[in-house]
Design a protein around this motif. Structure first.
Motif, PDB file in Angstrom:
ATOM      1  N   MET A  36      59.368 -90.954   6.737  1.00  0.00           N
ATOM      2  CA  MET A  36      58.180 -90.196   7.133  1.00  0.00           C
ATOM      3  C   MET A  36      57.072 -91.032   7.779  1.00  0.00           C
ATOM      4  SD  MET A  36      59.254 -87.239   6.352  1.00  0.00           S
ATOM      5  CE  MET A  36      57.784 -86.475   7.014  1.00  0.00           C
ATOM      6  N   LYS A  37      57.090 -92.351   7.582  1.00  0.00           N
ATOM      7  CA  LYS A  37      55.945 -93.142   8.028  1.00  0.00           C
ATOM      8  C   LYS A  37      56.284 -94.228   9.035  1.00  0.00           C
ATOM      9  CE  LYS A  37      53.516 -92.573   3.589  1.00  0.00           C
ATOM     10  NZ  LYS A  37      52.877 -93.289   2.464  1.00  0.00           N
ATOM     11  N   THR A  38      57.570 -94.507   9.239  1.00  0.00           N
ATOM     12  CA  THR A  38      57.967 -95.629  10.090  1.00  0.00           C
ATOM     13  C   THR A  38      58.515 -95.132  11.423  1.00  0.00           C
ATOM     14  OG1 THR A  38      58.574 -96.868   8.106  1.00  0.00           O
ATOM     15  CG2 THR A  38      59.408 -97.694  10.213  1.00  0.00           C
ATOM     16  N   PRO A  39      58.023 -95.659  12.558  1.00  0.00           N
ATOM     17  CA  PRO A  39      58.627 -95.306  13.848  1.00  0.00           C
ATOM     18  C   PRO A  39      60.103 -95.702  13.838  1.00  0.00           C
ATOM     19  CG  PRO A  39      56.534 -96.436  14.157  1.00  0.00           C
ATOM     20  CD  PRO A  39      56.871 -96.562  12.703  1.00  0.00           C
ATOM     21  N   ASP A  52      61.132 -81.890   9.135  1.00  0.00           N
ATOM     22  CA  ASP A  52      59.845 -82.524   8.874  1.00  0.00           C
ATOM     23  C   ASP A  52      59.762 -83.073   7.445  1.00  0.00           C
ATOM     24  OD1 ASP A  52      57.201 -83.351   9.635  1.00  0.00           O
ATOM     25  OD2 ASP A  52      56.383 -81.682   8.467  1.00  0.00           O
ATOM     26  N   ALA A  53      60.907 -83.374   6.852  1.00  0.00           N
ATOM     27  CA  ALA A  53      60.876 -83.889   5.480  1.00  0.00           C
ATOM     28  C   ALA A  53      62.098 -84.766   5.230  1.00  0.00           C
ATOM     29  CB  ALA A  53      60.772 -82.742   4.480  1.00  0.00           C
ATOM     30  N   LYS A  54      62.607 -84.739   4.010  1.00  0.00           N
ATOM     31  CA  LYS A  54      63.617 -85.712   3.594  1.00  0.00           C
ATOM     32  C   LYS A  54      64.960 -85.039   3.315  1.00  0.00           C
ATOM     33  CE  LYS A  54      61.851 -88.685   0.622  1.00  0.00           C
ATOM     34  NZ  LYS A  54      61.128 -89.062  -0.608  1.00  0.00           N
ATOM     35  N   PHE A  55      65.850 -85.782   2.673  1.00  0.00           N
ATOM     36  CA  PHE A  55      67.211 -85.297   2.478  1.00  0.00           C
ATOM     37  C   PHE A  55      67.305 -84.392   1.247  1.00  0.00           C
ATOM     38  CE2 PHE A  55      67.628 -88.998   5.150  1.00  0.00           C
ATOM     39  CZ  PHE A  55      68.547 -88.565   6.091  1.00  0.00           C
ATOM     40  N   ILE A  56      68.225 -83.452   1.308  1.00  0.00           N
ATOM     41  CA  ILE A  56      68.361 -82.425   0.272  1.00  0.00           C
ATOM     42  C   ILE A  56      69.431 -82.869  -0.715  1.00  0.00           C
ATOM     43  CG2 ILE A  56      68.996 -80.010  -0.152  1.00  0.00           C
ATOM     44  CD1 ILE A  56      67.877 -79.497   2.756  1.00  0.00           C
ATOM     45  N   THR A  61      66.285 -88.008  -2.437  1.00  0.00           N
ATOM     46  CA  THR A  61      65.785 -87.487  -1.163  1.00  0.00           C
ATOM     47  C   THR A  61      65.582 -88.584  -0.123  1.00  0.00           C
ATOM     48  OG1 THR A  61      63.512 -87.608  -1.998  1.00  0.00           O
ATOM     49  CG2 THR A  61      64.651 -85.496  -2.208  1.00  0.00           C
ATOM     50  N   GLY A  62      65.663 -89.838  -0.552  1.00  0.00           N
ATOM     51  CA  GLY A  62      65.567 -90.939   0.399  1.00  0.00           C
ATOM     52  C   GLY A  62      64.251 -91.692   0.349  1.00  0.00           C
ATOM     53  N   ASN A  63      64.124 -92.677   1.204  1.00  0.00           N
ATOM     54  CA  ASN A  63      62.967 -93.558   1.261  1.00  0.00           C
ATOM     55  C   ASN A  63      61.840 -92.900   2.057  1.00  0.00           C
ATOM     56  OD1 ASN A  63      61.129 -95.624   2.170  1.00  0.00           O
ATOM     57  ND2 ASN A  63      62.672 -97.163   1.666  1.00  0.00           N
ATOM     58  N   THR A  64      60.778 -92.512   1.356  1.00  0.00           N
ATOM     59  CA  THR A  64      59.679 -91.780   1.999  1.00  0.00           C
ATOM     60  C   THR A  64      59.036 -92.589   3.121  1.00  0.00           C
ATOM     61  OG1 THR A  64      59.212 -90.590  -0.057  1.00  0.00           O
ATOM     62  CG2 THR A  64      57.494 -90.583   1.616  1.00  0.00           C
TER      63      THR A  64
END
Length: 253
Positions: free
Chosen positions: A72-75, A32-36, A65-68
């Motif tokens: 997280m927001k784009t289908p 449920d989040a981004k890259f470590i 961590t990548g492009n939020t």
């Protein structure tokens, strides 16, 4: 003459079985989040031959961590790449001379032992057939929780406690991404609770509030001397993410 033929055959055989450099990109992604990556110390990656357990490559994921917005927001449609050349990952370069079944082990977050998760997956590597782009993505569930107060093994006088002893904890996603009310990682539906034990017996359960980014607070009443333990846990029913930290302290006169 026979020796010459034998030498030629041996040379031909050596070229035939020579190892081929093969690249494998490995990434660890918080559930449920981004890259470590570098901001939280990275994830430790080990690539092993499953037959003999030999380590073929190992190292730390580095990068952002990548492009939020994208993550997280784009289908996400099929074949959409979530990463770019700045996104955290570890590029394993292995030398193999035949298709090799490997186990990819990820220990993450590497620098946060109390929250550390070990996860793995397995796949075939084919000599010279690189796996790049997003590569192999291993999901890491959970939260990172650090109790800030009270401190571990702190001796606290009962007189100094007054109206109550504050509990403060810092909590982030496994990638280090921030948690706050109304944020992308919204603390509102999350259950964050402190459990207070005295001499091994539970004496209180304290819900904790999130007054500012990543900080959770509560207050407990302490009226007796003794050995105390505080456990702070977090639970998100939507994602199944959980996290725990514990400290022990002593109340004296």
């Amino acid at each position: 003459m026979k020796k010459s033929i034998l030498l030629i055959l041996l040379l031909a055989l050596s070229f035939t079985v020579s190892a081929t450099e093969t690249k494998l990109m490995v990434r660890a992604k918080a559930k449920d989040a981004k890259f470590i990556g570098s901001s939280i110390g990275g994830a430790y990656v080990i690539v092993r031959n499953t037959v003999n357990n030999q380590i073929l490559a190992e190292g730390i994921t580095t990068g952002s961590t990548g492009n939020t917005d994208l993550i997280m927001k784009t289908p996400i449609d099929r074949n959409t790449q979530l990463t770019d050349d700045k996104t955290a990952g570890f590029l394993a370069v292995v030398d193999i001379d035949e298709p090799t079944f490997v186990r990819v082990e990820v220990i993450s977050p590497y620098n946060k032992k109390n929250a550390q998760v070990r996860a793995s997956t397995e796949l075939w590597l084919i000599p010279g057939k690189d796996i790049l782009g997003d590569g192999v993505v291993v999901e890491i569930p959970g939260f990172v929780i650090d109790i800030l107060t009270p401190n571990t093994h702190q001796y606290i006088s009962k007189q100094s406690i007054g109206e109550g002893l504050d509990i403060r904890a810092n909590m982030v996603m496994m990638c280090g991404c921030p948690i706050e009310k109304g944020g992308i990682w919204d603390s509102t539906p999350m259950e964050v609770v402190a459990i207070l034990k005295k001499d091994g017996t539970t004496v209180a359960t304290i819900p904790m509030d999130n007054p500012s980014r990543n900080i959770f607070e509560g207050r407990m009443q302490v009226t007796e001397n003794g050995y105390y333990e505080v456990t702070v846990y977090a639970y998100d029913s939507k994602t199944g993410n959980t996290g725990v930290d514990k400290v022990n302290y002593v109340v004296t006169d």
